[in-house]
Structures are given as structure tokens and as C-alpha cells.
Scaffold this active site. Structure first.
Site, PDB file in Angstrom:
ATOM      1  NE  ARG A 164      30.053  22.261  26.281  1.00 53.69           N
ATOM      2  CZ  ARG A 164      29.836  21.352  25.354  1.00 53.69           C
ATOM      3  NH1 ARG A 164      29.300  20.190  25.684  1.00 53.69           N
ATOM      4  NH2 ARG A 164      30.142  21.566  24.093  1.00 53.69           N
ATOM      5  CB  SER A 247      32.761  28.172  24.415  1.00 51.03           C
ATOM      6  OG  SER A 247      33.282  27.719  23.190  1.00 51.03           O
ATOM      7  CD  GLU A 347      30.530  26.279  27.686  1.00 49.93           C
ATOM      8  OE1 GLU A 347      31.584  25.735  28.043  1.00 49.93           O
ATOM      9  OE2 GLU A 347      30.062  26.185  26.548  1.00 49.93           O
TER      10      GLU A 347
END
Length: 351
Positions: A164, A247, A347
Site C-alpha cells: 500500500r 479498508s 490507509e
């Protein structure tokens, strides 16, 4: 170019947070952006690049000039023995692009179906799901330097992909060293190499369960695409119905020794061995184990079907705020750290 003023951003962020852009410019082509950069009042330091708005939390009105990326286009550049090289404009919706490649007979992105956001955001976040990451299919991208207006291209190595993560999420060092491009570039087009021969990626428990349910042994790419869509729809809320940013926390990685310690206390902890020897833990499981699933703080809540997702429980009269989302997120981080000694990392970009 038209610069819109005092524009509501609620339609442009999947969490549905009420905020406004003091100024917003829609970028439909490289030429439009370069013309804007040549304006005498231009300041690269006072801009914010907005794609699909699926990975941001707005904590107030945005005072920077918002650059809303809307560059279109999909095409096959060439087909070789290695695979199909396909290109998409940064403003294309990611899921639509994935579906289009399959319709053309070019498999390889099916595990990444139904991920929200735009093609331009995919390398920034190095999006991933069900055993495949953006970097696994990435070839190169085009971007424009927001300081100079010059166009440039990057290959996979230059993007510095990680879990990520990419060079677009890191700032250049104060001494000018390094290659951080956060806030310094706008991605305009992205290219992917979809490999030949195609090989299915099926190593995730959810996919194995879905295959058993459907009686599939050797699924094709379209079948994998359909299974991933069904799994995601069953577990994750539709942003059109319940505001969310997908998420919310990254799955943390720990050493085998740390994992063994956690397993000794919580034998049911969900964990996955990684190629580098580390162990990835399921952040959703950790949050659920701390009792957060279904809980609400203000108008922000934890989704009752997947603890990894924070949702907007406000309404038109009492909208959820970014402050409420971050208060909930910090409370969850504290709970997980106190129980497991692990710090969860969000995130989304918090603005």
C-alpha cells in the site's frame, strides 16, 4: 480553464463527508493541466490531487486548489508473446477498466475487481486484493511535474512500490535528496502488462471457499472476477448506500516470534506467512477481537459485517464529520495496541 469556487465535496468522496473546496479545477487532459500551471498565480504547494475520492478522509474544508482528475481513455498499445500492454487515462474508474480488459479477452486484473477509485490512484496506493497487487501487473505511467509542468514517465522500479505504498506517498527530503513525489506530480496515464500465459491466482481462503460453494475446480478469469465481486459485495458496504473509504487500516506485519506470542494468547488470530519471512496479520480480526464491530462514535461507525471498514452513520441533517471518523480510528488504534502491542496504520489520506 474554469476554476469552480466553494464547491461541495460530498459527492466527490466515498465517505460522504460534508466539506467544501474553496477552488476546484477539473483536469480532463494533460494540456489543460499544463495551461493551469502556466498561470501566474499557480503554486504547486497549494494543490491537492483528487481522483475517485475513495481513499480520503476530509477533516474540514479544503483550502488548496483541488485538481479533480478526469482524464479518460482506454486502449491496447500492443500485443506480444509476453502479454497485452494496455493503457488507461487516470480518470477512468478502476473497476470499469478491469471489466473492460476481461471483455476484450485480456485477463490478469480479475482479482482486483470492485476496488473503488480511479486508475490514476492505483499505483499511488499500490492497490491489492486476493493475492494480486498493482505492481504485479504494472508496466509504467505518465505524469506531470506540478512545479514545472513537464511531462515524465516512470517504470515499476522508479515507483518504489511497497505494501500500500509508492514514491507518490513520500515527500522529498528537506535537503532535496531522494525521489519522493508526494504533492509534486499528477498521474495522467497508467499502463499494465497483462501476462501470457495467464495463470489464476487462487491462494486466498475466501476464494477457496467460494470455489467449493460453486463447485469450481479450475475457474477462468471471468469466473474469478465474478467470485471476487460476490465476496466483496457480501463483506463490504456499497459507498452509494453507506459512506465509507474501504479498508481503513493496513494489515500489519510482524516477526514470526511476535506472531507466536500473539497465537499463544489468541490461537484464532488470522495470519498469513509472507515471502520475506514476516507474518501479516488481519487487521479486521484484531479490531473485531477488541469488540469494535458494529460500534458507533458520534456519526462514525464500524461496519457490522467487516470490522476493517469504518462507515458514515450520519444523515443529511446530521452528517458525519472527518473529526468523528478520526476520533473513532484513534480509539480503535489504542484498543488494538493495548491488547496486542500492534500499532495499526490508516490507509486513507487524512486531509
Amino acid at each position: 480553464m474554469l476554476v469552480e469556487k466553494n464547491l461541495p465535496l460530498q459527492p466527490f468522496n466515498s465517505f460522504g463527508i460534508a466539506a467544501r473546496a474553496l477552488r476546484l479545477a477539473r483536469i480532463g487532459s494533460e494540456a489543460e493541466l499544463q495551461a493551469l500551471i502556466r498561470h501566474p498565480d499557480w503554486s504547486a504547494d497549494q494543490t491537492f490531487v483528487l481522483g475517485g475520492g475513495s481513499n480520503i478522509v476530509l477533516t474540514g474544508d479544503v483550502r488548496q486548489l483541488v485538481l479533480k482528475v478526469e482524464i479518460p481513455g482506454r486502449r491496447l498499445l500492443r500485443e506480444t508473446e509476453r502479454g497485452w500492454l494496455v493503457e488507461a487515462g487516470a480518470g477512468e474508474r478502476w473497476h470499469d477498466f478491469v471489466a473492460w480488459t476481461l471483455q476484450q479477452g485480456w485477463p490478469g486484473l480479475e482479482n482486483l475487481a470492485l476496488i473503488p477509485g480511479t486508475v490514476g490512484a492505483s499505483p499511488v496506493q499500490n492497490i491489492g486484493a486476493y493475492g494480486v497487487e498493482c505492481q504485479d501487473r504494472f508496466d509504467s505511467l505518465d505524469a506531470i511535474d506540478l512545479e514545472t509542468g513537464e511531462a515524465f514517465s516512470l517504470n515499476a522500479a522508479q515507483c518504489g512500490f511497497g505494501y500500500r505504498d509508492s514514491v507518490f506517498k513520500h515527500e522529498r527530503a528537506a535537503d532535496g535528496r531522494g525521489f519522493g513525489l508526494k504533492g509534486r506530480a499528477l498521474i495522467t496515464r497508467v499502463r499494465f502488462l497483462l501476462p501470457k500465459p495467464w495463470k489464476p491466482v487462487l491462494g486466498y481462503l475466501d476464494l477457496e471457499r467460494k470455489m467449493a460453494e460453486l463447485g469450481l475446480v479450475d475457474p477462468g478469469a471471468q469466473q474469478i472476477f465474478d467470485m471476487v465481486c460476490a465476496i466483496r459485495r457480501a463483506k463490504l458496504p456499497d459507498p452509494a448506500l453507506i459512506g465509507n473509504a474501504g479498508s481503513f487500516f493496513k494489515n500489519p506485519s510482524v516477526t514470526p516470534e511476535q506472531c507466536a506470542d500473539i497465537i499463544a494468547r489468541d490461537p484464532k488470530v488470522v495470519h498469513y506467512p509472507m515471502p520475506d519471512g514476516s507474518i501479516k496479520l488481519a487487521a479486521g480480526w484484531l479490531i473485531d477481537a477488541c469488540g469494535w464491530k458494529g460500534k458507533t462514535v458520534g456519526h462514525a461507525g464500524v461496519y457490522d459485517k467487516q470490522a476493517l471498514v469504518l462507515v458514515n452513520r450520519g444523515d443529511a441533517e446530521h452528517p458525519c464529520t472527518g473529526g468523528e471518523v478520526m476520533t473513532l480510528a484513534r480509539a480503535i488504534q489504542t484498543s488494538v495496541y493495548e491488547r496486542f502491542g500492534i500499532r495499526l496504520e490508516p490507509e486513507p489520506v487524512v486531509l
